[in-house]
Scaffold this active site. Structure first.
Site, PDB file in Angstrom:
ATOM      1  NE  ARG A   1      -3.790 -26.259 -47.077  1.00  0.00           N
ATOM      2  CZ  ARG A   1      -4.423 -26.433 -45.994  1.00  0.00           C
ATOM      3  NH1 ARG A   1      -4.333 -27.982 -45.559  1.00  0.00           N
ATOM      4  NH2 ARG A   1      -5.211 -25.734 -45.345  1.00  0.00           N
TER       5      ARG A   1
ATOM      6  NE  ARG B   1       4.829  -4.243 -60.440  1.00  0.00           N
ATOM      7  CZ  ARG B   1       3.942  -4.942 -60.633  1.00  0.00           C
ATOM      8  NH1 ARG B   1       2.750  -4.444 -60.251  1.00  0.00           N
ATOM      9  NH2 ARG B   1       3.991  -6.074 -61.352  1.00  0.00           N
TER      10      ARG B   1
ATOM     11  CG  ASP C   1       3.694 -19.762 -62.118  1.00  0.00           C
ATOM     12  OD1 ASP C   1       2.953 -19.894 -61.490  1.00  0.00           O
ATOM     13  OD2 ASP C   1       4.333 -18.765 -62.093  1.00  0.00           O
TER      14      ASP C   1
ATOM     15  CD  GLU D   1      -8.579 -21.466 -54.990  1.00  0.00           C
ATOM     16  OE1 GLU D   1      -9.075 -20.688 -55.937  1.00  0.00           O
ATOM     17  OE2 GLU D   1      -7.572 -21.359 -54.604  1.00  0.00           O
TER      18      GLU D   1
ATOM     19  NE  ARG E   1       3.671 -18.262 -57.007  1.00  0.00           N
ATOM     20  CZ  ARG E   1       3.535 -19.178 -57.861  1.00  0.00           C
ATOM     21  NH1 ARG E   1       4.144 -20.066 -58.220  1.00  0.00           N
ATOM     22  NH2 ARG E   1       2.351 -19.052 -58.484  1.00  0.00           N
TER      23      ARG E   1
ATOM     24  CE1 TYR F   1       1.841 -22.313 -56.366  1.00  0.00           C
ATOM     25  CE2 TYR F   1       3.440 -21.330 -54.804  1.00  0.00           C
ATOM     26  CZ  TYR F   1       2.199 -21.448 -55.504  1.00  0.00           C
ATOM     27  OH  TYR F   1       1.425 -20.264 -55.377  1.00  0.00           O
TER      28      TYR F   1
ATOM     29  NE  ARG G   1      -7.112 -18.286 -55.172  1.00  0.00           N
ATOM     30  CZ  ARG G   1      -5.888 -18.414 -55.488  1.00  0.00           C
ATOM     31  NH1 ARG G   1      -5.083 -17.185 -55.955  1.00  0.00           N
ATOM     32  NH2 ARG G   1      -5.343 -19.618 -55.748  1.00  0.00           N
TER      33      ARG G   1
HETATM   34  N1  UDP Z   1      -0.102 -14.329 -50.686  1.00  0.00           N
HETATM   35  C1  UDP Z   1      -0.634 -13.654 -49.757  1.00  0.00           C
HETATM   36  N2  UDP Z   1      -1.375 -12.756 -49.791  1.00  0.00           N
HETATM   37  C2  UDP Z   1      -2.313 -12.582 -50.710  1.00  0.00           C
HETATM   38  C3  UDP Z   1      -2.011 -13.362 -52.045  1.00  0.00           C
HETATM   39  C4  UDP Z   1      -0.757 -14.187 -51.935  1.00  0.00           C
HETATM   40  O1  UDP Z   1       0.203 -13.632 -48.729  1.00  0.00           O
HETATM   41  O2  UDP Z   1      -3.278 -11.879 -50.852  1.00  0.00           O
HETATM   42  C5  UDP Z   1       1.224 -15.400 -50.707  1.00  0.00           C
HETATM   43  C6  UDP Z   1       0.739 -16.647 -50.222  1.00  0.00           C
HETATM   44  O3  UDP Z   1       1.884 -16.994 -49.262  1.00  0.00           O
HETATM   45  C7  UDP Z   1       0.738 -17.250 -51.428  1.00  0.00           C
HETATM   46  C8  UDP Z   1       1.794 -16.893 -52.150  1.00  0.00           C
HETATM   47  O4  UDP Z   1       1.823 -15.425 -51.835  1.00  0.00           O
HETATM   48  O5  UDP Z   1       0.968 -18.775 -50.999  1.00  0.00           O
HETATM   49  C9  UDP Z   1       1.769 -17.050 -53.724  1.00  0.00           C
HETATM   50  O6  UDP Z   1       0.484 -16.579 -53.998  1.00  0.00           O
HETATM   51  P1  UDP Z   1      -0.144 -16.665 -55.709  1.00  0.00           P
HETATM   52  O7  UDP Z   1      -1.247 -15.717 -55.928  1.00  0.00           O
HETATM   53  O8  UDP Z   1       1.039 -16.763 -56.386  1.00  0.00           O
HETATM   54  O9  UDP Z   1      -0.814 -18.191 -55.480  1.00  0.00           O
HETATM   55  P2  UDP Z   1      -1.361 -19.135 -56.668  1.00  0.00           P
HETATM   56  O10 UDP Z   1      -2.259 -18.405 -57.459  1.00  0.00           O
HETATM   57  O11 UDP Z   1      -0.397 -20.041 -56.835  1.00  0.00           O
HETATM   58  O12 UDP Z   1      -2.507 -19.833 -55.561  1.00  0.00           O
END
Ligand code: UDP
Length: 376
Positions: free
Chosen positions: A246, A173, A347, A297, A169, A345, A277
């Site tokens: 989860r 870049r 969006d 969170e 996901r 999962y 976060r």
């Molecule tokens: N991820 C990570 N480090 C980060 C942010 C995301 O390893 O700082 C990985 C982690 O495995 C996570 C996945 O990327 O489950 C998807 O992150 P996303 O931000 O898309 O998750 P959401 O916002 O759906 O909780």
């Protein structure tokens, strides 16, 4: 007798209800919580919309979905550019030239590529799990500092037991671009997500604080068709076993300062810090209030009866889900749609897209799990 009884007023339920009404159908929405909107619901405090069930940033590349949501509400120009905090150092996300420069003090894309290419060599062949996928995308330094700890606390599983798609996901870049998403369109509804949900449900009968599953026999007689958006295993009384989800715990704090972290989202990527976060909600809507609200969170193990947030789409859960999906096809009166009913999962834009597909397929002729319907 209603044409549709819709169980759950999140994005899937609200879009379905809206389209059913537009098609001239009579519709009743039942919502277990005391408010509509599912997990996009926000609570306003001192002019700041608090994302009560976790941060939601709308992004899509689908022209139809973007046009659809813009009928109901305007979107602001928020671009998600989160930071990662690892042991007190800040790095830009997603993984891009800014991140590489901060990590290795390099100057050119070729230098970054050389470092990553060398580190990724330890993975040979097709990546078999999230760890291998991550290392083969960005190498071992980034995996260790920015992925491993975050992912393992978010999911409660080792990265070697998680499916590779989760990490795909995230963009990687070799440009100086901190936009977390690759999508063409992005933003937050002006005035908050509740505006979108209220507009979708405008003129539709909604009953909140009502648990369909507690009295399903009676509710089922009230409509020709049921649209169920809750957890699929709960619908079937967990009779084949529990799917794994989860959970999340949110700890929200009001701070007497105007700007706490300078950005909406900071990820804490080390394992030792128990939250994943900190969200500073005002930044989603460029708030200028003298105070601020932040939310930590915490991922937690989920138990039945608690809010389920993320489906854990690993192999064993997918197998169990397939069995529930087979049962769902035998429920000829019921459509199962949305993140919990489809155990996906998702969006937000994909949820909306699938709710709109139901409309194109003529809702009356479909039943079972929406994303598995044969004619898609
Ligand atoms: N991820 C990570 N480090 C980060 C942010 C995301 O390893 O700082 C990985 C982690 O495995 C996570 C996945 O990327 O489950 C998807 O992150 P996303 O931000 O898309 O998750 P959401 O916002 O759906 O909780």
């Amino acid at each position: 007798m209603y044409d549709y009884l819709i169980v759950g007023s999140g994005l899937f339920g609200a879009v379905f209800a809206c389209e059913a009404k537009r098609a001239g159908k009579s519709t009743l929405v039942l919502e277990r919580r005391n408010h509509v909107g599912g997990n996009v619901y926000c609570e306003e405090r001192e002019g700041i919309n608090i994302h009560k069930y976790g941060a939601h940033i709308f992004h899509t590349s689908d022209e139809d979905v973007w046009a659809y949501v813009n009928q109901f509400v305007a979107f602001n120009n928020f671009i998600n550019s989160p930071m990662a905090n690892y042991q007190g150092h800040l790095y830009n996300l997603p993984f891009n030239m800014n991140t590489f420069r901060e990590l290795w003090d390099i100057v050119t894309p070729a230098q970054a590529k050389a470092i990553i290419d060398e580190q990724r060599q330890i993975i040979m062949g097709e990546p078999r799990n999230l760890e291998e996928q991550a290392i083969s995308l960005v190498g071992t330094d980034i995996y260790t500092k920015l992925i491993k700890g975050y992912t393992e606390k978010q999911w409660g599983h080792s990265c070697t037991e998680l499916p590779a798609f989760i990490i795909k996901r995230l963009p990687v870049r070799y440009t100086f671009d901190n936009n977390y998403f690759n999508d063409r369109y992005q933003g937050i509804p002006v005035g908050g997500y509740n505006r979108l949900i209220e507009a979708l449900l405008d003129g539709i009968e909604v009953r909140t604080g009502v648990d369909f599953l507690k009295d399903r026999a009676a509710y089922q007689t009230m409509a020709k068709k049921i649209v169920y958006t809750g957890s699929i295993d709960e619908y079937f009384g967990y009779k084949l076993g529990q799917l794994e989800y989860r959970g999340l715990r949110f700890d929200t704090e009001r701070l007497e300062e105007e700007n706490h972290q300078g950005v909406a989202v900071v990820n804490y990527t080390e394992r030792e810090i128990p939250y994943t976060r900190i969200i500073e909600h005002k930044h989603f809507e460029f708030g200028k209030q003298p105070i601020t609200y932040i939310t930590r969170e915490y991922p937690i193990n989920w138990h039945p009866g608690e809010e389920a947030y993320y489906p854990v789409n690993n192999e064993s859960n997918q197998k169990l889900f397939q069995k529930y999906a087979a049962l769902a096809t035998q429920e000829t009166k019921t459509i199962f749609g949305g993140r919990l009913a489809e155990y996906k999962y998702y969006d937000m834009d994909d949820v909306i897209k699938n709710a709109l597909k139901c409309k194109r397929m003529d809702f009356n002729r479909i039943n079972g799990v929406v994303s598995l319907l044969r004619s898609w």
